[in-house]
Enzyme design. Structure first.
Site, PDB file in Angstrom:
ATOM      1  N   CYS A 116       0.842  -1.198   0.000  1.00  0.00           N
ATOM      2  CA  CYS A 116       0.000   0.000   0.000  1.00  0.00           C
ATOM      3  C   CYS A 116       0.878   1.248   0.000  1.00  0.00           C
ATOM      4  CB  CYS A 116      -0.938   0.007   1.213  1.00  0.00           C
ATOM      5  SG  CYS A 116      -0.070   0.151   2.791  1.00  0.00           S
ATOM      6  N   CYS A 129       3.262   1.793   2.939  1.00  0.00           N
ATOM      7  CA  CYS A 129       4.539   1.084   2.847  1.00  0.00           C
ATOM      8  C   CYS A 129       5.555   1.923   2.062  1.00  0.00           C
ATOM      9  CB  CYS A 129       4.355  -0.269   2.168  1.00  0.00           C
ATOM     10  SG  CYS A 129       3.242  -1.401   3.007  1.00  0.00           S
ATOM     11  N   ASP A 161      -4.055  11.396 -27.865  1.00  0.00           N
ATOM     12  CA  ASP A 161      -3.009  11.471 -28.879  1.00  0.00           C
ATOM     13  C   ASP A 161      -3.695  11.425 -30.243  1.00  0.00           C
ATOM     14  OD1 ASP A 161      -0.433  11.204 -30.189  1.00  0.00           O
ATOM     15  OD2 ASP A 161      -0.960   9.090 -30.446  1.00  0.00           O
ATOM     16  N   ASP A 221      -0.975   5.778 -27.852  1.00  0.00           N
ATOM     17  CA  ASP A 221      -0.542   4.464 -28.339  1.00  0.00           C
ATOM     18  C   ASP A 221       0.940   4.370 -28.643  1.00  0.00           C
ATOM     19  OD1 ASP A 221      -0.571   6.098 -30.732  1.00  0.00           O
ATOM     20  OD2 ASP A 221      -0.524   4.224 -31.859  1.00  0.00           O
ATOM     21  N   ASP A 273       4.111   8.686 -26.310  1.00  0.00           N
ATOM     22  CA  ASP A 273       3.028   8.919 -25.347  1.00  0.00           C
ATOM     23  C   ASP A 273       3.302   8.265 -23.991  1.00  0.00           C
ATOM     24  OD1 ASP A 273       1.424  10.202 -27.329  1.00  0.00           O
ATOM     25  OD2 ASP A 273       0.877   8.221 -28.105  1.00  0.00           O
TER      26      ASP A 273
END
Length: 727
Positions: free
Chosen positions: A43, A46, A446, A626, A630
């Site tokens: 988590c 931590c 994009d 994609d 990006d």
């Protein structure tokens, strides 16, 4: 009014301009680079605890923890060893192992999943058998028969709990050793108290034993833990995928001779030969040759660009047509591709700090359970001075408040919502993706390969003369250039046959030429065919001294793009378009889709910086992209989506993968995410109401551990059924 956001120009088409990347690139060579595997972290608390302790060490320059990879990356003085850092982390109560930074953790992750599933199966099988024995006791078995069934139940339950409960026991022990509490501490206490109480009752020939309750508790908790693990298991590091694109070997030119060497052996100033079809191994400057460069992975440009002497190139770009000699200006960790991987790693670490609803609830829940159970034990002991009664009630309190419902609240909804979205063509990869998607108020798309198909399409075939098409087909069919391939595909689909052209030759960086009827014909760049001043994306055909004929191309819209933009805007979300493509191409697409805010000619670092700026303004950004260019923006966004056709690195960096080619499911996914978040909150309310009713009964001594276990199971089933309402 159209708002154009043009970034400042840069010679490097990657992310060397990013401050974070510069800081990493500027690290001194003497610093120790240490990687630790942290398999037990789970988590944001931590992460904070470990990073705080590591950075407090005066020898450590910087330390980052990545929850997805369960790793710590540490920069420290050169005399610091991995063993020093390992001992420091272990002193905090976490397991730590030295790790080669290039090592993938997929095998370990698969092993952990199989381990959990095996423990779950053992607990389920044992639970069924002990429940059958318990039915006999409930049906009226007495004295020796009842005791025999209790002892058989003990023989089944004890080894099963010792084996199946290890994940909870180990985490609880690690926390207690460091005088801290976590969710596994009350779980462990509840299981152990149920077992101890049952053994005590059995040894005294008592009427009640609760081995079935202890096993049911273990089974339900393992089910929640396994569901949570499955949502995490598909996440890999996008930074590792980017690093995988780096070329392992290069052709070094030395004293007129070609030598194939490892890229790690190259130095600044070396001459490197890059043949057609090869990827650039270094950042550098072209000193000999002409060609065309495919920069789409780095910049998103749809059309290859001319490459000649004096032009800068970057690692990861693809040389298309002619051999190039490149003088290296940056190698290894200093290349733009490697720095982009560093940017992605930084963004991944930042995104993993998102605190889920379950983490927020658990922060208050664990200490409350301990205090309540302890008060029940002390109160009843002082009231009755009977340890047996006080212990039974304390065990009942722990069992009835055991966080089964809390542990299932998020995984059960996530699993149901993931199944629903999968049927619509979307794969959820990250365990908190739905919660983050529900918060989105801005969507960044994009252009190339996301809103558009990413491949050029000939648009004016019907306006061209047959002779011109046949001549262009003859020149284009032997070329690997994307525009030539588009001409070939369109002409052949329309039934055209190539003209008889002789001496067909491809001129790297310019186009293709040949001879017909004693005249030279050319197909290629505007400047080479006498068509200067043309602003459209086109290839030009010139025969002799005749005026050039334009073959015009466009990038086709992806299915559902228009619908997705309209629905997102109707839902009140701001829509942005960011691309590395030319201003003219981006502006035309923005106007076509009705997108008011757009950015053209954006480098990878520009995209990531813009997403971070929007985040700083208070926006919750969904990034849809994609390409390699990006990837940093995908990891920097609040939540991200990539189509299945995306580059591996982009798919790995994203939280959600769009399995089909249609963008229409994206607005629906936002709606499903909001519904899922409502279900999660409803589950927490169910668990809260259950505790408000059940806890006073347990504290008052009106619930035995067995009744408490049944009530706990009922709450877990209720939570699971509520989650299924999403289907």
């Amino acid at each position: 009014m159209t708002a154009t956001m043009r970034p400042s120009a840069s010679a490097c088409p990657a992310c060397s301009a990013a401050p974070a990347a510069e800081a990493l690139a500027g690290a001194t060579a003497q610093d120790a680079q240490i990687a630790l595997s942290l398999p037990t972290i789970h988590c944001s608390a931590c992460i904070t605890k470990i990073e705080k302790a590591l950075n407090a060490d005066p020898r450590v320059h910087s330390a980052r923890v990545n929850l997805t990879l369960k790793r710590a990356s540490i920069e420290a003085d050169d005399d610091v060893t991995a063993q020093d850092m390992k001992l420091l982390v272990e002193g905090l109560g976490y397991e730590a192992h030295e790790l080669d930074p290039g090592t993938l953790n997929a095998t370990a992750n698969d092993k952990a999943g199989r381990n959990l599933l095996m423990r779950l199966a053992v607990a389920g099988f044992a639970s069924m058998n002990v429940m059958l024995l318990s039915v006999s006791v409930w049906s009226g078995a007495e004295d020796a028969t009842r005791d025999m069934f209790h002892w058989i139940s003990a023989a089944i339950a004890l080894p099963t709990i010792a084996f199946s409960g290890q994940p909870f026991f180990a985490n609880a022990w690690a926390a207690l050793k460091n005088r801290q509490l976590n969710m596994d501490v009350p779980i462990t206490l509840a299981i152990l108290l149920a077992v101890v109480t049952s053994l005590w009752e059995t040894s005294l020939s008592g009427e009640h034993a609760y081995f079935d309750a202890a096993l049911a508790l273990t089974f339900f908790l393992l089910a929640g833990r396994y569901l949570d693990h499955r949502t995490r298991a598909v996440a890999r590091s996008a930074a590792q995928e980017l690093t995988a694109l780096e070329v392992p070997r290069a052709v070094l030119l030395r004293d007129g001779q070609e030598q194939t060497v490892a890229v790690a052996e190259l130095a600044v100033g070396d001459m490197v030969l890059v043949r057609p079809g090869g990827r650039m191994p270094v950042d550098g400057e072209i000193v000999e040759g002409t060609s065309e460069i495919d920069r789409s992975l780095l910049t998103g440009e749809t059309v290859p660009v001319f490459a000649g002497v004096g032009q800068a190139v970057s690692a990861g770009e693809v040389n298309l047509t002619g051999p190039l000699t490149v003088r290296a200006t940056a190698v290894g960790a200093d290349t733009s591709l490697h720095q982009m991987a560093d940017l992605v790693a930084i963004a991944e670490s930042g995104r993993s700090r998102y605190t889920s609803l379950a983490d927020k609830a658990a922060k208050l829940y664990a200490p409350g359970v301990h205090i309540l159970s302890a008060l029940a034990f002390v109160g009843w002991y002082l009231y009755t001075f009977d340890v047996r009664t006080a212990l039974n009630i304390a065990a009942a309190v722990l069992i009835i408040t055991c966080p089964c419902a809390l542990g299932l609240a998020v995984p059960a909804v996530t699993t149901a919502a993931s199944g629903r979205l999968f049927r619509k063509g979307m794969l959820i990869k990250h365990e908190t993706a739905l919660e983050r998607l529900a918060e989105v108020d801005a969507v960044v798309f994009d252009k190339t390969g996301t809103l558009t198909e990413g491949t050029p399409e000939l648009t004016n075939l019907g306006d061209l003369k047959r002779a011109d098409v046949e001549l262009a087909l003859a020149l284009a069919q032997g070329s690997s250039h994307p525009l030539s391939q588009a001409i070939t595909k369109a002409a052949r689909a329309a039934g055209f046959a190539p003209a008889r052209v002789s001496d067909v030759t491809e001129v790297p960086g310019y186009g293709t030429k040949g001879t017909i009827g004693g005249q030279e014909v050319r197909l290629g760049r505007a400047s080479w065919t006498g068509a200067e001043g043309m602003s459209v994306t086109a290839s030009f055909l010139q025969r002799g001294g005749a005026a050039p004929v334009a073959f015009v191309f466009a990038d086709r819209l992806r299915a559902g793009a228009e619908e997705a933009v309209v629905e997102l805007k109707a839902a009140g979300k701001q829509v942005y378009l960011m691309s590395g493509d030319t201003t003219a191409a981006v502006e035309a697409l923005a106007q076509r889709l009705g997108i008011e805010r757009w950015m053209a000619e954006a480098l990878p670092a520009d995209k990531a910086a813009r997403v971070r700026a929007m985040t700083d303004e208070g926006r919750k950004v969904l990034m849809v992209g994609d390409g390699l260019n990006d990837t940093a923006a995908l990891t920097a966004a609040h939540v991200s989506i990539s189509p299945a056709s995306a580059l591996d690195a982009a798919r790995v960096a994203s939280d959600i993968v769009l399995l089909g080619s249609d963008l229409a499911p994206i607005p629906a996914a936002c709606g499903t995410a909001k519904s899922a978040t409502r279900r999660i909150k409803e589950n927490f309310r169910i668990a809260t109401v259950y505790n408000i009713i059940a806890v006073p009964l347990a504290v008052a001594g009106l619930c035995s551990p067995l009744i408490a276990a049944l009530a706990m199971s009922a709450s877990s089933i209720t939570v699971s059924l509520n989650a299924l309402r999403l289907r």
